[in-house]
Scaffold this motif. Sequence first.
Motif, short mmCIF file in Angstrom:
data_model
loop_
_atom_site.label_atom_id
_atom_site.label_comp_id
_atom_site.label_asym_id
_atom_site.label_seq_id
_atom_site.Cartn_x
_atom_site.Cartn_y
_atom_site.Cartn_z
N GLY A 218 0.69 -1.25 0.27
CA GLY A 218 -0.09 -0.09 -0.04
C GLY A 218 0.49 1.08 0.17
O GLY A 218 0.65 2.48 0.43
N ILE A 219 1.73 1.07 -0.24
CA ILE A 219 2.96 2.46 0.22
C ILE A 219 3.34 2.77 -1.86
O ILE A 219 3.52 2.15 -2.43
CB ILE A 219 4.31 2.24 0.40
CG1 ILE A 219 4.39 1.37 1.74
CG2 ILE A 219 5.23 3.31 0.46
CD1 ILE A 219 5.31 1.17 2.59
N ASP A 220 3.12 3.65 -1.73
CA ASP A 220 3.10 4.86 -3.22
C ASP A 220 5.04 5.18 -3.71
O ASP A 220 6.15 4.69 -2.27
CB ASP A 220 3.00 6.58 -2.74
CG ASP A 220 3.59 7.06 -4.58
OD1 ASP A 220 4.71 8.00 -4.36
OD2 ASP A 220 2.22 6.96 -4.83
N GLU A 221 5.18 4.36 -5.05
CA GLU A 221 6.54 3.98 -5.19
C GLU A 221 7.69 5.79 -4.68
O GLU A 221 8.44 4.89 -4.82
CB GLU A 221 6.25 3.89 -6.97
CG GLU A 221 5.63 2.84 -7.11
CD GLU A 221 5.17 2.79 -8.87
OE1 GLU A 221 5.95 3.47 -9.47
OE2 GLU A 221 4.58 1.93 -8.75
N SER A 222 6.96 6.11 -4.74
CA SER A 222 7.72 7.48 -4.88
C SER A 222 8.58 6.97 -3.07
O SER A 222 9.98 7.98 -3.51
CB SER A 222 7.21 8.56 -5.01
OG SER A 222 6.17 9.22 -3.51
N LYS A 223 7.98 6.40 -2.39
CA LYS A 223 8.48 6.89 -1.10
C LYS A 223 9.19 5.36 -0.92
O LYS A 223 9.82 5.26 0.64
CB LYS A 223 7.22 6.48 -0.11
CG LYS A 223 6.45 7.59 0.35
CD LYS A 223 5.10 7.40 1.25
CE LYS A 223 4.20 8.95 0.81
NZ LYS A 223 3.27 9.27 1.67
N ILE A 224 9.26 4.07 -1.58
CA ILE A 224 10.00 3.22 -1.91
C ILE A 224 11.30 3.43 -1.78
O ILE A 224 11.70 4.25 -2.71
CB ILE A 224 9.82 2.12 -2.73
CG1 ILE A 224 8.60 2.01 -2.58
CG2 ILE A 224 10.41 0.54 -2.23
CD1 ILE A 224 7.37 0.54 -3.14
N GLU A 225 12.67 2.80 -1.38
CA GLU A 225 13.72 3.27 -1.21
C GLU A 225 13.96 2.63 -2.52
O GLU A 225 13.70 1.75 -3.21
CB GLU A 225 14.81 2.35 -0.39
CG GLU A 225 16.22 2.39 -0.06
CD GLU A 225 17.20 1.76 0.68
OE1 GLU A 225 18.45 1.23 0.02
OE2 GLU A 225 16.46 1.24 1.22
N PRO A 226 14.88 3.43 -3.60
CA PRO A 226 15.34 3.29 -5.08
C PRO A 226 15.55 2.10 -5.54
O PRO A 226 15.90 1.14 -6.06
CB PRO A 226 16.59 4.75 -5.32
CG PRO A 226 15.97 5.99 -4.35
CD PRO A 226 15.49 4.67 -3.05
N LYS A 227 16.73 1.87 -3.95
CA LYS A 227 17.53 0.25 -4.19
C LYS A 227 16.49 -1.22 -5.00
O LYS A 227 16.91 -1.83 -5.17
CB LYS A 227 18.79 0.04 -3.91
CG LYS A 227 19.18 -0.96 -4.34
CD LYS A 227 20.99 -1.19 -3.02
CE LYS A 227 21.50 -1.84 -3.68
NZ LYS A 227 22.91 -2.53 -2.49
N LYS A 228 16.03 -0.27 -3.83
CA LYS A 228 15.06 -2.01 -3.11
C LYS A 228 13.75 -2.08 -4.32
O LYS A 228 13.37 -2.97 -5.54
CB LYS A 228 14.13 -2.28 -2.35
CG LYS A 228 14.75 -1.63 -0.99
CD LYS A 228 14.09 -2.12 0.38
CE LYS A 228 15.10 -2.58 1.43
NZ LYS A 228 14.47 -1.94 2.84
N LEU A 229 13.22 -0.43 -5.08
CA LEU A 229 12.56 0.41 -5.95
C LEU A 229 12.88 -0.41 -8.01
O LEU A 229 12.16 -0.96 -8.04
CB LEU A 229 11.90 0.98 -6.26
CG LEU A 229 10.81 1.51 -7.13
CD1 LEU A 229 9.63 0.98 -6.95
CD2 LEU A 229 10.67 2.70 -7.27
N LYS A 230 14.12 -0.41 -7.91
CA LYS A 230 14.58 -1.17 -8.72
C LYS A 230 14.76 -2.33 -8.70
O LYS A 230 14.45 -3.27 -9.99
CB LYS A 230 16.14 -0.47 -9.34
CG LYS A 230 17.24 -1.03 -10.04
CD LYS A 230 18.25 -0.38 -10.33
CE LYS A 230 19.26 -0.68 -11.88
NZ LYS A 230 20.33 -0.63 -11.95
N ASN A 231 14.79 -3.44 -8.10
CA ASN A 231 15.08 -4.78 -7.71
C ASN A 231 13.19 -5.51 -7.69
O ASN A 231 13.45 -6.37 -9.09
CB ASN A 231 15.20 -5.08 -6.38
CG ASN A 231 16.90 -4.88 -6.13
OD1 ASN A 231 17.72 -4.77 -7.44
ND2 ASN A 231 17.38 -4.77 -5.27
N ILE A 232 12.10 -4.74 -7.62
CA ILE A 232 10.80 -4.87 -7.71
C ILE A 232 10.67 -5.52 -9.72
O ILE A 232 10.27 -5.47 -9.59
CB ILE A 232 10.38 -4.05 -7.31
CG1 ILE A 232 10.55 -4.21 -5.00
CG2 ILE A 232 8.90 -4.19 -7.32
CD1 ILE A 232 8.93 -3.35 -4.65
#
Length: 364
Positions: free
Chosen positions: A132-146
Motif C-alpha cells: 500500500g506504499i507509494d512508489e516515491s516513498k520506496i527506497e530506490p535500490k529496492k524499487l529497482k529490484n522490484i
Amino acid sequence: MYKIILLFVTFFFFLSCSDTKETATHDEKSEEAKRVSQQLSVQTTKIDSAIFQKQTMSNGVVEALQKSELRFKISERVASIHVKNGGFVTKGQVLATLDNAMLENLLERATIDLDKAKRNFIEEKINYGFGGIDESKIEPKKLKNIYLRSGYTEAKNALDNAQIQYNQTLLKAPFSGVVANLESKVGDFVTSGDIFCIIINRKQLEVSFAVLENEIPFLETNQKITVTSFIDEKMHYEGIITEINPLVDRNGLVKIKGSIQKPTASLFDGMHVKIRINKPLTDVLVIPREAVVFREDREVVFTAENGKAKWNYIEILDENSKSYALQKGLKYGDTIIVTGNMNLSHDAKISPTFQVHKEENLHE
C-alpha cells in the motif's frame, strides 16, 4: 456721256479701296495668328530641395524559411496517402503510411506484455512488504529490484522499441505548411533514400538576390525593400534586408537576403521576382525625368525665363524610375519645362502652364 464715264470711274475707285482694306486686314490677322502660333505651349515646374530616393535594382528568387524534404526511415510499400500537392497540413498530421501489419502486431503484443508486467509489479511490491506504499516513498535500490523481478523494465523497453518501429511507417508533418512534389502512389515501393514529398511554410518567405559591390555602401541590414512578382507587377510586397554576405564573388557581386513581410498565396518558393531598394538622399536638387532632353549628345534642361525657353547643360548625380538628382547645371528656384520640350530651341517663345512636381515613394 461724260457723266456716265465719270460714274464708272468713281465706282471702280471705291471697289479698289475696299479690296485693299480687306487685304490689309487679312494680312494683319495672319501675322497675328503666326505670332501666337510661335508661342509653344509647355508645362513648367519649380525646382525645390527634396528627398531623392536612390534606387538599387536586382532580380531575386523567393525562398521558404521553413522547407523540409520528407523521407520514410524504412523501406516498404506505400499503404495509404492522406494528402495531395498544394494541400495544407498541420504540424504532426499523418501524411502517408507504409505497410505495417506486422509491426502493428508486434506493438499490440508488446502492449499486452507490459500489462502483464504491471500486474507482476504489484505482486512483487506486496512480497517486499510495500503493497500500500507509494512508489516515491520506496527506497530506490529496492524499487529497482522490484521492477527487474516483475519484468516491468524489460516489457516497457520492448513496447518503446515496438512503438519506434511502428512510427517509422508513419510520415508526419514536422510543421504546418503545404505539400509539394508528391509523386508516389499507393502500392509503390519506397526506400529510406527516396524523397516522398516536401513541406513548405509559405507564411515565412525570404528573397535571395545579388548586387554589385559598388552598391554596398548604400545598403544595410533592416533597410526596406520592395518585392514585385513578374506574374503580377501591380502586386508589391514590403520587406527588409536581413543578411549581407561579406564576400564579393568573381563576378563582383555580393549576395543579399531579405525577409518578405505579409506574403500571400501568390508567392511561391522558387519564384523569380524584382527587387527594388530605396536609399533616401536628403537636400539634393531633384527634377522629373521628363524634363531632360538630349542635345549634341548631352543632357539638357530648358528653363522658362520671361516667356522664352533657355537651354541649360546639366550633370546628373543619380537617377531612379521617376526623377534625376543633379550635380550641377541648375539651381533652386529655377522654373524648368517638363512637357512640350522635345522640339524646343534656345530662346524659343513659349506659353507656360505651371504644375507641381513631387518626389514620391517608388514602387513601380
